[in-house]
Design an enzyme around this catalytic site. Structure first.
Site, PDB file in Angstrom:
ATOM      1  N   SER A  69      -5.892  -7.185  32.317  1.00 39.26           N
ATOM      2  CA  SER A  69      -4.880  -6.973  31.272  1.00 39.26           C
ATOM      3  C   SER A  69      -3.767  -5.991  31.647  1.00 39.26           C
ATOM      4  O   SER A  69      -2.783  -5.899  30.922  1.00 39.26           O
ATOM      5  CB  SER A  69      -5.545  -6.479  29.991  1.00 39.26           C
ATOM      6  OG  SER A  69      -6.016  -7.570  29.265  1.00 39.26           O
ATOM      7  N   LYS A  72      -0.358  -7.313  31.845  1.00 38.73           N
ATOM      8  CA  LYS A  72       0.417  -7.578  30.619  1.00 38.73           C
ATOM      9  C   LYS A  72       1.613  -6.629  30.464  1.00 38.73           C
ATOM     10  O   LYS A  72       2.590  -6.958  29.807  1.00 38.73           O
ATOM     11  CB  LYS A  72      -0.514  -7.504  29.400  1.00 38.73           C
ATOM     12  CG  LYS A  72      -1.565  -8.612  29.441  1.00 38.73           C
ATOM     13  CD  LYS A  72      -2.658  -8.465  28.394  1.00 38.73           C
ATOM     14  CE  LYS A  72      -3.684  -9.593  28.571  1.00 38.73           C
ATOM     15  NZ  LYS A  72      -4.839  -9.471  27.670  1.00 38.73           N
ATOM     16  N   TYR A 196      -1.185 -17.521  32.689  1.00 38.49           N
ATOM     17  CA  TYR A 196      -1.843 -16.331  32.128  1.00 38.49           C
ATOM     18  C   TYR A 196      -3.101 -15.957  32.941  1.00 38.49           C
ATOM     19  O   TYR A 196      -3.269 -14.802  33.351  1.00 38.49           O
ATOM     20  CB  TYR A 196      -2.203 -16.588  30.656  1.00 38.49           C
ATOM     21  CG  TYR A 196      -3.071 -15.522  30.042  1.00 38.49           C
ATOM     22  CD1 TYR A 196      -2.521 -14.312  29.621  1.00 38.49           C
ATOM     23  CD2 TYR A 196      -4.439 -15.710  29.893  1.00 38.49           C
ATOM     24  CE1 TYR A 196      -3.325 -13.316  29.078  1.00 38.49           C
ATOM     25  CE2 TYR A 196      -5.248 -14.720  29.355  1.00 38.49           C
ATOM     26  CZ  TYR A 196      -4.685 -13.529  28.954  1.00 38.49           C
ATOM     27  OH  TYR A 196      -5.480 -12.543  28.421  1.00 38.49           O
ATOM     28  N   TYR A 248      -6.810  -1.721  23.786  1.00 36.45           N
ATOM     29  CA  TYR A 248      -7.536  -2.535  22.805  1.00 36.45           C
ATOM     30  C   TYR A 248      -7.706  -1.715  21.529  1.00 36.45           C
ATOM     31  O   TYR A 248      -6.823  -0.947  21.156  1.00 36.45           O
ATOM     32  CB  TYR A 248      -8.890  -3.003  23.371  1.00 36.45           C
ATOM     33  CG  TYR A 248      -8.795  -3.531  24.777  1.00 36.45           C
ATOM     34  CD1 TYR A 248      -8.149  -4.734  25.036  1.00 36.45           C
ATOM     35  CD2 TYR A 248      -9.329  -2.827  25.859  1.00 36.45           C
ATOM     36  CE1 TYR A 248      -8.049  -5.218  26.332  1.00 36.45           C
ATOM     37  CE2 TYR A 248      -9.237  -3.319  27.158  1.00 36.45           C
ATOM     38  CZ  TYR A 248      -8.591  -4.510  27.382  1.00 36.45           C
ATOM     39  OH  TYR A 248      -8.483  -4.976  28.654  1.00 36.45           O
ATOM     40  N   VAL A 266     -10.096  -5.274  31.822  1.00 40.56           N
ATOM     41  CA  VAL A 266     -11.555  -5.380  31.894  1.00 40.56           C
ATOM     42  C   VAL A 266     -12.100  -5.331  33.324  1.00 40.56           C
ATOM     43  O   VAL A 266     -13.309  -5.282  33.521  1.00 40.56           O
ATOM     44  CB  VAL A 266     -12.118  -6.631  31.172  1.00 40.56           C
ATOM     45  CG1 VAL A 266     -11.949  -6.544  29.677  1.00 40.56           C
ATOM     46  CG2 VAL A 266     -11.511  -7.901  31.718  1.00 40.56           C
TER      47      VAL A 266
HETATM   48  N1  GLU Z   1      -8.185 -12.415  31.553  1.00 42.05           N
HETATM   49  C1  GLU Z   1      -8.892 -11.678  30.579  1.00 42.05           C
HETATM   50  C2  GLU Z   1      -9.026 -12.473  29.324  1.00 42.05           C
HETATM   51  O1  GLU Z   1      -8.063 -13.006  28.879  1.00 42.05           O
HETATM   52  C3  GLU Z   1      -8.167 -10.389  30.320  1.00 42.05           C
HETATM   53  C4  GLU Z   1      -9.083  -9.466  29.733  1.00 42.05           C
HETATM   54  C5  GLU Z   1      -8.595  -8.064  29.688  1.00 42.05           C
HETATM   55  O2  GLU Z   1      -8.430  -7.397  30.708  1.00 42.05           O
HETATM   56  O3  GLU Z   1      -8.358  -7.620  28.559  1.00 42.05           O
HETATM   57  O4  GLU Z   1     -10.090 -12.575  28.756  1.00 42.05           O
END
Ligand code: GLU
Length: 314
Positions: A69, A72, A196, A248, A266
């Protein structure tokens, strides 16, 4: 280090690395795909790059890991570069207070994701980057942007991670299809998810991530290259989003304990910035209950405290 005094930063980083080596509670490594599940939970790395380029690293700072993530932040930067503030017509800027892959909130809010860092928001941002491109081109653009920011053309996508994400990404597919039903996404869902999953699967080391984050720590420009990546106002706003939404539904806790804008993934990485002072990346794959690196947070809390870097003061 004969001939030169050890700086305070070097001392603090060394102490953190030494202490983290012996921490008994390291959290739980993400296990939703095998490539993440088999990462050594004992890994710990840290890289700090100050405004003048002074770089202090420790532990596994040069071991690549799945940035997940954290990507992002960079896709948000790219999408803002393409459509500017029009992005906010389809993505919000509020903390979600929900798990990163929650679908409930989307239903209540007519398919508009709360912020660009939860999965739904990042999928909507990816859609913007994809527009008028083939998936391969969009992905190439994201990867080249990362390589440019870190000044390192060896940064790659881990295709095994991407394939596993794709195979198991039912929840993300649900989020994307749900948004599509509200008309939030322009491109075919399969294309968006492909891009993505691949940008989440970029592998980078702490050193490379800290390099890539420098423009956010330095008001939009990279002081080494002199390149302005974004205007200072945009860097400030991306930092505000990292502070409020970067961890998060542990974002409030991270702001409380660490006091720096940051984004976690994650894979166990956290990129953080001390504006005007330093760009920082830490990595330890064990996660806490909300999905943030357990030791990464402790390390950043210590670093910010010892160096007096919290944006809220001492
Ligand atoms: N590729 C992971 C998902 O979409 C990203 C998770 C993350 O790092 O929040 O589940």
């Amino acid at each position: 280090m004969a001939g030169r005094d050890v700086t305070k930063l070097e001392k603090v980083v060394k102490e953190i690395v030494d202490d983290m080596r012996h921490m008994p509670d390291r959290g739980m490594v993400a296990a939703y795909i095998p490539e993440l599940a088999r990462v050594n939970p004992k890994s710990f790395g840290i890289a700090v790059i100050e405004s003048d380029g002074n770089t202090v690293v420790g532990g596994d700072a040069d071991v690549p890991f799945s940035i997940q993530s954290i990507s992002k932040v960079f896709t948000l930067t790219l999408a803002l570069g393409k459509v500017g503030n029009r992005l906010w017509a389809r993505v919000g800027r509020e903390p979600s207070g929900s798990p990163f892959n929650s679908i409930v909130q989307l239903e209540r809010e007519q398919g508009i994701p709360r912020n660009p860092f939860i999965n739904a928001g990042a999928i909507a941002v990816t859609d913007v980057i994809l527009s008028s491109h083939l998936p391969r081109e969009a992905l190439g653009e994201i990867l080249r942007f990362m390589q440019f920011l870190a000044d390192d053309s060896s940064i790659m996508i881990d295709h095994e991670v991407a394939a596993s994400e794709h195979r198991t990404g039912f929840r993300n597919a649900a989020l994307a299809n749900y948004m599509k039903s509200f008309g939030i996404l322009d491109n075919p869902v399969d294309f968006i998810l492909g891009v993505y999953f691949h940008h989440c699967a970029i592998a980078m080391s702490c050193r490379q991530l800290a390099l890539a984050g420098r423009f956010l720590a330095q008001f939009g420009s990279n002081p080494s290259t002199g390149y302005a990546v974004v205007q200072p106002e945009r860097a400030r706003r991306i930092n505000a989003l990292m502070l409020t939404c970067g961890h998060y539904d542990g974002s409030g806790e991270f702001a409380y304990r660490v006091g720096l804008p940051g984004k976690s993934g994650v894979g166990g990485g956290i990129m953080a910035v001390a504006p005007g002072k330093a760009s920082i990346a830490v990595w330890s794959p064990g996660l806490d209950a909300v999905g943030n690196s357990q030791l990464g947070q402790i390390a950043l809390e210590r670093l910010a405290k010892e160096m007096g870097w919290s944006i809220f003061g001492a």
